[in-house]
Design a protein around this motif. Sequence first.
Motif, short mmCIF file in Angstrom:
data_model
loop_
_atom_site.label_atom_id
_atom_site.label_comp_id
_atom_site.label_asym_id
_atom_site.label_seq_id
_atom_site.Cartn_x
_atom_site.Cartn_y
_atom_site.Cartn_z
N THR A 104 0.83 -1.11 -0.18
CA THR A 104 -0.03 0.07 -0.09
C THR A 104 0.75 1.40 0.30
OG1 THR A 104 -0.14 -0.06 2.45
CG2 THR A 104 -1.93 -0.92 1.28
N SER A 105 2.12 1.20 -0.15
CA SER A 105 3.10 2.10 -0.32
C SER A 105 2.82 3.11 -1.30
CB SER A 105 4.65 1.94 0.29
OG SER A 105 4.94 1.07 -0.94
N ALA A 106 2.84 4.26 -1.35
CA ALA A 106 2.52 5.33 -2.50
C ALA A 106 3.69 5.20 -3.51
CB ALA A 106 2.40 6.91 -1.97
N TRP A 107 4.85 5.23 -2.93
CA TRP A 107 6.01 4.98 -3.72
C TRP A 107 6.23 3.67 -4.81
CZ3 TRP A 107 9.47 0.95 -3.36
CH2 TRP A 107 9.58 0.47 -2.17
N LEU A 108 5.50 2.83 -4.19
CA LEU A 108 5.49 1.34 -4.89
C LEU A 108 4.35 1.32 -5.91
CD1 LEU A 108 6.73 -1.09 -5.47
CD2 LEU A 108 5.29 -2.35 -3.73
N THR A 109 3.20 1.67 -5.28
CA THR A 109 1.96 1.75 -6.22
C THR A 109 1.99 2.86 -7.24
OG1 THR A 109 0.65 3.19 -4.70
CG2 THR A 109 0.74 0.75 -4.28
N SER A 110 2.64 3.90 -6.94
CA SER A 110 2.95 4.73 -7.99
C SER A 110 3.68 4.42 -9.54
CB SER A 110 3.18 6.18 -7.60
OG SER A 110 4.65 6.15 -7.04
N GLU A 111 4.56 3.47 -9.01
CA GLU A 111 5.35 3.04 -10.23
C GLU A 111 4.78 2.37 -11.31
OE1 GLU A 111 8.48 3.17 -11.03
OE2 GLU A 111 9.51 4.23 -9.43
N PRO A 112 4.81 3.02 -12.66
CA PRO A 112 4.07 2.46 -13.79
C PRO A 112 4.40 1.16 -13.80
CG PRO A 112 5.01 4.54 -14.18
CD PRO A 112 5.45 4.26 -13.03
N GLN A 113 3.16 0.12 -14.18
CA GLN A 113 3.55 -1.15 -14.43
C GLN A 113 3.76 -2.26 -13.55
OE1 GLN A 113 4.57 -2.34 -18.53
NE2 GLN A 113 5.57 -0.14 -18.69
N LEU A 114 4.35 -1.78 -12.34
CA LEU A 114 5.14 -2.68 -11.24
C LEU A 114 4.38 -3.45 -10.59
CD1 LEU A 114 7.69 -3.78 -10.29
CD2 LEU A 114 7.95 -1.71 -8.81
N THR A 115 3.22 -2.77 -9.98
CA THR A 115 2.30 -3.50 -9.30
C THR A 115 1.47 -4.63 -9.89
OG1 THR A 115 0.60 -1.74 -9.08
CG2 THR A 115 2.22 -1.86 -7.39
N ALA A 116 1.22 -4.46 -11.01
CA ALA A 116 0.42 -4.99 -12.01
C ALA A 116 1.23 -6.34 -12.32
CB ALA A 116 -0.10 -4.53 -13.22
N HIS A 117 2.46 -6.21 -12.68
CA HIS A 117 3.20 -7.28 -12.90
C HIS A 117 3.49 -8.18 -11.70
CE1 HIS A 117 4.13 -6.91 -17.10
NE2 HIS A 117 4.41 -5.58 -17.05
N LEU A 118 3.61 -7.45 -10.46
CA LEU A 118 3.96 -8.29 -9.26
C LEU A 118 2.57 -9.12 -9.13
CD1 LEU A 118 5.26 -5.65 -6.90
CD2 LEU A 118 6.54 -7.77 -7.58
N GLN A 119 1.54 -8.61 -9.09
CA GLN A 119 0.05 -9.49 -9.11
C GLN A 119 0.13 -10.80 -10.26
OE1 GLN A 119 -1.94 -9.20 -6.65
NE2 GLN A 119 -2.55 -11.06 -7.41
N GLU A 120 0.67 -10.03 -11.29
CA GLU A 120 0.52 -11.24 -12.51
C GLU A 120 1.63 -12.37 -12.01
OE1 GLU A 120 2.81 -11.49 -16.68
OE2 GLU A 120 1.59 -9.83 -16.38
N GLY A 121 2.69 -12.08 -11.58
CA GLY A 121 3.77 -13.04 -10.90
C GLY A 121 3.15 -14.04 -9.98
N ARG A 122 2.34 -13.50 -9.12
CA ARG A 122 1.86 -14.06 -8.01
C ARG A 122 0.66 -15.19 -8.61
NH1 ARG A 122 0.75 -10.65 -2.89
NH2 ARG A 122 1.07 -12.76 -1.70
N ASP A 123 -0.19 -14.42 -9.67
CA ASP A 123 -1.46 -15.16 -10.11
C ASP A 123 -0.71 -16.22 -11.06
OD1 ASP A 123 -3.07 -13.10 -9.04
OD2 ASP A 123 -3.42 -11.95 -10.97
N GLN A 124 0.07 -16.54 -11.52
CA GLN A 124 0.81 -17.32 -12.32
C GLN A 124 1.69 -18.17 -11.70
OE1 GLN A 124 2.51 -15.73 -15.81
NE2 GLN A 124 0.22 -14.75 -16.54
N ASP A 125 1.77 -18.14 -10.42
CA ASP A 125 2.46 -19.04 -9.26
C ASP A 125 4.01 -19.10 -9.50
OD1 ASP A 125 0.26 -19.64 -7.89
OD2 ASP A 125 -0.11 -21.28 -9.35
N ARG A 126 4.39 -17.84 -10.19
CA ARG A 126 5.89 -17.64 -10.50
C ARG A 126 6.71 -16.97 -9.37
NH1 ARG A 126 4.70 -17.52 -16.25
NH2 ARG A 126 4.82 -15.35 -16.09
#
Length: 430
Positions: free
Chosen positions: A41-63
């Motif tokens: 929930t930190s603003a500096w991480l969530t404001s980084e373009p594309q980063l949180t989406a790719h983190l979630q994608e990696g978790r969803d795909q079990d990688r």
Amino acid sequence: MRVVIIGSELAAATAAAALAWVGHEVTWRPHASLDWARLATSAWLTSEPQLTAHLQEGRDQDRLTILDADQTPDQAAAFDVVWLSLSPEQRDEAGELIAEHSRWLSDTAVLVNNSTFPVGETEALESRLGAGRSAVTLVDLLEEGRAWDTFTRPSRWLLGCDDDHAEQRVRELLRAFNRRREVFQRMPRRAAELSKLAINGMLATRISYMNEIAGLADTLGVDVEYVRQGMGADTRIGYEYLYPGCGFGGPSFSRDLMRLADVQSASGRHSALLDQVLDINEHKKETLFRKLWAHYHGCLEGRTVAIWGAAFKPGTARIDHAPVLTLLRALWAQGVHVRLHDPAAVSALQERLGAHPLLHCFDADPFEATEGADALMLVTEWKAYWNPDWQRLASQLDGRLLLDGRNIYDPDYVAAMGLHYRGIGRRADP
């Protein structure tokens, strides 16, 4: 490859997302001081373009597996790589963390030290890995606000490596990001560690030198923009980092400068130049305040100032060593009310400063901050500030004073809109 990443720095989050994205099996253990629950929930991480989406994608795909502070890896096979990305303040913990993780590593595992530590630290960490394992330095060259792009489409990887097997392992780890052209630059580990500090020292020196020239231009009545263009056109100099402004900040830039100064002192070679660079930068953070003071002849108590921008640079929510912190202290000492807008860094600012009776923050419409203000200070050059509604701005600023801390506006155009313009070494023609 099977990779374990240690740390809560931006580099750790980016590596976790990017390496999982290209098929590696990644386990990420954020540092206990900033666990995943708070990172997410930190603003500096969530404001980084594309980063949180790719983190979630990696978790969803079990990688990608993200562990809590008290969890240990549930790994059927040993890790091939341990990626260390700690802050300089966490350096004393690095050895114990590596020793703890060594039991989960393969016999030929490689440590990638992506932290900015003192020269020689990677060699010291290698001794905690156990026989047969190697450590390399991979210099952190990420740019905040575009971390995903700078990791996945790098202009270069600066690799400190004294072992051919370790180089081969790192090349395979990052092969997906080395297809357009050869981006690896290999050198000895100590050379890479010093290069990281030296790079930021040189960039900071250019900025501070240009700020000194801007101050001289102000005194002589010269528009510093002509000087900047004249200097930049010289191929021996170039245009990069020749933009004067109201000071630089940031968690990496400022820390690296202080780390380089520490390295100099520890070697018995005190650097008067670095001291001057740091002093000039701190002095420049008060430049806009001094211009405000001069305009109102020191009569500031009870006035209202609007500030656009709090983050240390556009594209991030971080305020570490940001010029706005120095500026706010100077304004409040004179009893000035501040109305501040920033699209990303307001929560970080409020968390840092708490509720201050002279501060009102806005993160939606920039013009909420300028309503009824005596002056506007442009501190962070977010793109949303570049082309404001000038008629609306002129009608809202009671004092019609615009202090441009990043020289993004045309002085004569601003003056034609009915505003008083003051930049860093720039002003409208009389």
